[in-house]
Design a protein around this motif. Structure first.
Motif, PDB file in Angstrom:
ATOM      1  N   GLU A   3     124.524  43.158 -45.282  1.00 55.53           N
ATOM      2  CA  GLU A   3     123.112  44.141 -45.084  1.00 55.53           C
ATOM      3  C   GLU A   3     124.270  44.997 -45.865  1.00 55.53           C
ATOM      4  O   GLU A   3     125.228  45.766 -46.030  1.00 55.53           O
ATOM      5  CB  GLU A   3     122.741  45.203 -43.942  1.00 55.53           C
ATOM      6  CG  GLU A   3     122.459  46.060 -43.939  1.00 55.53           C
ATOM      7  CD  GLU A   3     121.712  46.058 -42.540  1.00 55.53           C
ATOM      8  OE1 GLU A   3     121.492  47.363 -42.019  1.00 55.53           O
ATOM      9  OE2 GLU A   3     121.090  45.518 -41.892  1.00 55.53           O
ATOM     10  N   THR A   4     122.913  46.189 -46.495  1.00 56.54           N
ATOM     11  CA  THR A   4     123.897  46.862 -47.534  1.00 56.54           C
ATOM     12  C   THR A   4     122.919  47.854 -47.580  1.00 56.54           C
ATOM     13  O   THR A   4     121.660  47.921 -48.076  1.00 56.54           O
ATOM     14  CB  THR A   4     123.744  46.537 -48.968  1.00 56.54           C
ATOM     15  OG1 THR A   4     124.642  45.262 -48.503  1.00 56.54           O
ATOM     16  CG2 THR A   4     124.936  47.512 -50.182  1.00 56.54           C
ATOM     17  N   HIS A   5     123.359  49.219 -47.794  1.00 56.60           N
ATOM     18  CA  HIS A   5     122.569  50.507 -48.082  1.00 56.60           C
ATOM     19  C   HIS A   5     122.759  51.331 -49.182  1.00 56.60           C
ATOM     20  O   HIS A   5     123.935  51.446 -50.310  1.00 56.60           O
ATOM     21  CB  HIS A   5     123.221  51.256 -46.361  1.00 56.60           C
ATOM     22  CG  HIS A   5     122.613  50.814 -45.694  1.00 56.60           C
ATOM     23  ND1 HIS A   5     121.550  50.962 -44.677  1.00 56.60           N
ATOM     24  CD2 HIS A   5     122.949  50.064 -45.265  1.00 56.60           C
ATOM     25  CE1 HIS A   5     121.381  50.573 -42.794  1.00 56.60           C
ATOM     26  NE2 HIS A   5     122.709  50.026 -43.543  1.00 56.60           N
ATOM     27  N   LYS A   9     118.165  44.380 -45.799  1.00 58.38           N
ATOM     28  CA  LYS A   9     118.893  43.350 -45.037  1.00 58.38           C
ATOM     29  C   LYS A   9     119.896  42.380 -45.633  1.00 58.38           C
ATOM     30  O   LYS A   9     118.927  42.080 -47.010  1.00 58.38           O
ATOM     31  CB  LYS A   9     117.670  42.919 -44.038  1.00 58.38           C
ATOM     32  CG  LYS A   9     117.844  44.297 -42.961  1.00 58.38           C
ATOM     33  CD  LYS A   9     116.803  43.311 -41.927  1.00 58.38           C
ATOM     34  CE  LYS A   9     115.444  43.589 -42.752  1.00 58.38           C
ATOM     35  NZ  LYS A   9     114.012  43.200 -41.268  1.00 58.38           N
ATOM     36  N   LYS A  35     121.393  54.885 -52.202  1.00 61.06           N
ATOM     37  CA  LYS A  35     120.316  55.749 -52.127  1.00 61.06           C
ATOM     38  C   LYS A  35     119.907  56.350 -53.818  1.00 61.06           C
ATOM     39  O   LYS A  35     120.927  55.750 -54.569  1.00 61.06           O
ATOM     40  CB  LYS A  35     120.899  56.700 -51.562  1.00 61.06           C
ATOM     41  CG  LYS A  35     120.205  58.540 -52.275  1.00 61.06           C
ATOM     42  CD  LYS A  35     121.923  60.119 -52.103  1.00 61.06           C
ATOM     43  CE  LYS A  35     121.831  60.012 -52.754  1.00 61.06           C
ATOM     44  NZ  LYS A  35     122.901  61.141 -51.528  1.00 61.06           N
ATOM     45  N   GLN A  70     129.913  57.471 -50.454  1.00 59.94           N
ATOM     46  CA  GLN A  70     128.964  56.753 -51.508  1.00 59.94           C
ATOM     47  C   GLN A  70     129.534  57.045 -52.814  1.00 59.94           C
ATOM     48  O   GLN A  70     130.905  57.906 -52.844  1.00 59.94           O
ATOM     49  CB  GLN A  70     127.743  56.726 -51.419  1.00 59.94           C
ATOM     50  CG  GLN A  70     127.771  58.612 -51.273  1.00 59.94           C
ATOM     51  CD  GLN A  70     126.664  59.757 -51.790  1.00 59.94           C
ATOM     52  OE1 GLN A  70     125.373  58.727 -51.842  1.00 59.94           O
ATOM     53  NE2 GLN A  70     126.327  60.831 -52.173  1.00 59.94           N
ATOM     54  N   GLU A 120     116.610  58.551 -49.432  1.00 51.06           N
ATOM     55  CA  GLU A 120     118.069  58.020 -48.696  1.00 51.06           C
ATOM     56  C   GLU A 120     117.589  56.865 -47.865  1.00 51.06           C
ATOM     57  O   GLU A 120     117.062  56.323 -47.646  1.00 51.06           O
ATOM     58  CB  GLU A 120     118.663  59.027 -48.598  1.00 51.06           C
ATOM     59  CG  GLU A 120     119.082  60.434 -49.326  1.00 51.06           C
ATOM     60  CD  GLU A 120     119.301  61.782 -48.322  1.00 51.06           C
ATOM     61  OE1 GLU A 120     120.588  61.635 -47.720  1.00 51.06           O
ATOM     62  OE2 GLU A 120     118.431  62.228 -48.129  1.00 51.06           O
ATOM     63  N   ASP A 121     119.049  55.970 -47.897  1.00 51.40           N
ATOM     64  CA  ASP A 121     118.991  55.000 -46.619  1.00 51.40           C
ATOM     65  C   ASP A 121     118.105  53.957 -46.839  1.00 51.40           C
ATOM     66  O   ASP A 121     117.460  53.647 -46.497  1.00 51.40           O
ATOM     67  CB  ASP A 121     119.330  55.475 -45.738  1.00 51.40           C
ATOM     68  CG  ASP A 121     119.771  54.791 -44.472  1.00 51.40           C
ATOM     69  OD1 ASP A 121     120.596  53.504 -45.217  1.00 51.40           O
ATOM     70  OD2 ASP A 121     119.630  54.028 -43.515  1.00 51.40           O
ATOM     71  N   TYR A 174     126.404  53.166 -49.993  1.00 51.93           N
ATOM     72  CA  TYR A 174     127.160  53.757 -49.285  1.00 51.93           C
ATOM     73  C   TYR A 174     127.496  52.508 -48.175  1.00 51.93           C
ATOM     74  O   TYR A 174     127.710  51.556 -48.177  1.00 51.93           O
ATOM     75  CB  TYR A 174     126.548  53.907 -47.881  1.00 51.93           C
ATOM     76  CG  TYR A 174     124.600  55.093 -47.983  1.00 51.93           C
ATOM     77  CD1 TYR A 174     125.415  56.449 -48.177  1.00 51.93           C
ATOM     78  CD2 TYR A 174     123.438  54.718 -48.252  1.00 51.93           C
ATOM     79  CE1 TYR A 174     124.418  57.095 -48.185  1.00 51.93           C
ATOM     80  CE2 TYR A 174     122.448  56.118 -48.697  1.00 51.93           C
ATOM     81  CZ  TYR A 174     123.492  57.053 -48.424  1.00 51.93           C
ATOM     82  OH  TYR A 174     122.783  58.018 -48.777  1.00 51.93           O
ATOM     83  N   GLU A 176     131.265  57.780 -43.588  1.00 54.29           N
ATOM     84  CA  GLU A 176     130.646  57.007 -44.328  1.00 54.29           C
ATOM     85  C   GLU A 176     130.878  57.820 -45.907  1.00 54.29           C
ATOM     86  O   GLU A 176     131.575  58.755 -46.027  1.00 54.29           O
ATOM     87  CB  GLU A 176     129.533  57.499 -43.964  1.00 54.29           C
ATOM     88  CG  GLU A 176     128.450  56.866 -44.827  1.00 54.29           C
ATOM     89  CD  GLU A 176     127.111  57.283 -44.562  1.00 54.29           C
ATOM     90  OE1 GLU A 176     126.196  58.436 -45.170  1.00 54.29           O
ATOM     91  OE2 GLU A 176     126.219  56.315 -43.477  1.00 54.29           O
ATOM     92  N   LYS A 225     117.748  50.901 -47.405  1.00 56.42           N
ATOM     93  CA  LYS A 225     118.064  49.041 -46.159  1.00 56.42           C
ATOM     94  C   LYS A 225     117.766  48.081 -46.994  1.00 56.42           C
ATOM     95  O   LYS A 225     116.619  47.423 -46.697  1.00 56.42           O
ATOM     96  CB  LYS A 225     117.981  49.646 -44.804  1.00 56.42           C
ATOM     97  CG  LYS A 225     118.305  48.973 -43.934  1.00 56.42           C
ATOM     98  CD  LYS A 225     118.312  49.416 -42.558  1.00 56.42           C
ATOM     99  CE  LYS A 225     118.427  47.593 -41.615  1.00 56.42           C
ATOM    100  NZ  LYS A 225     118.064  47.823 -40.164  1.00 56.42           N
TER     101      LYS A 225
END
Length: 152
Positions: free
Chosen positions: A146-148, A42, A150, A96, A37-38, A86, A94, A40
């Motif tokens: 920036e993107t997140h 940048k 999973k 997804q 999960e998450d 996400y 939030e 990240k």
């Protein structure tokens, strides 16, 4: 005639369609879950991809070679990895969405400038996850935000 049709339909609907029971099936195998999960990414982490002539091919990518993932290289042959992006609507909400995911953008200063960023992910036999972003206008002077993500 209508009564005959109604009787036929009732007999058809309530008639039993059962036959002898077949042999039992095999027990299910072991299901293993792996969730990261998450993830990240940048804005500065996105790398522009170039072809063999050193020309940009208008794709940004971010590669993950995680030790945890190397344990699951069998997934390439026997399993499935599904990736999600996400979406932050505001501080309290939030969501997804599964990849690939097109995100439509508008320039904050000039509302006539529109483009689409399409996010996708590749999974390699060697255990790499490669997140990719392509731009519909082929403009690559600005990195993706920036993107997140999973991965499951």
């Amino acid at each position: 005639m209508k009564n005959l049709l109604a009787i036929f339909l009732m007999v058809f609907l309530f008639a039993s369609c059962e036959g002898p029971m077949g042999p039992p099936g095999q027990d299910g195998g072991i299901t293993e879950w792996w969730i990261k999960e998450d993830i990240k990414v940048k804005s500065s982490d996105w790398e522009l991809v170039y072809n063999e002539n050193k020309d940009p091919i208008y794709i940004y990518e971010y590669r993950i070679d995680d030790q945890d993932m190397s344990l699951y290289t069998d997934t390439y042959r026997k399993g499935l990895i599904t990736t999600y992006m996400y979406l932050d609507f505001d501080d309290d909400a939030e969501a997804q969405t599964a990849l690939p995911n097109p995100v439509h953008r508008r320039d904050a200063k000039d509302n006539s400038i529109l483009w689409t960023e399409t996010y996708s992910c590749d999974y390699t036999r060697d255990g790499f996850l490669i997140f990719k972003v392509t731009f519909s206008d082929f403009f690559t002077d600005q990195r993706p935000p920036e993107t997140h993500f999973k991965a499951v």
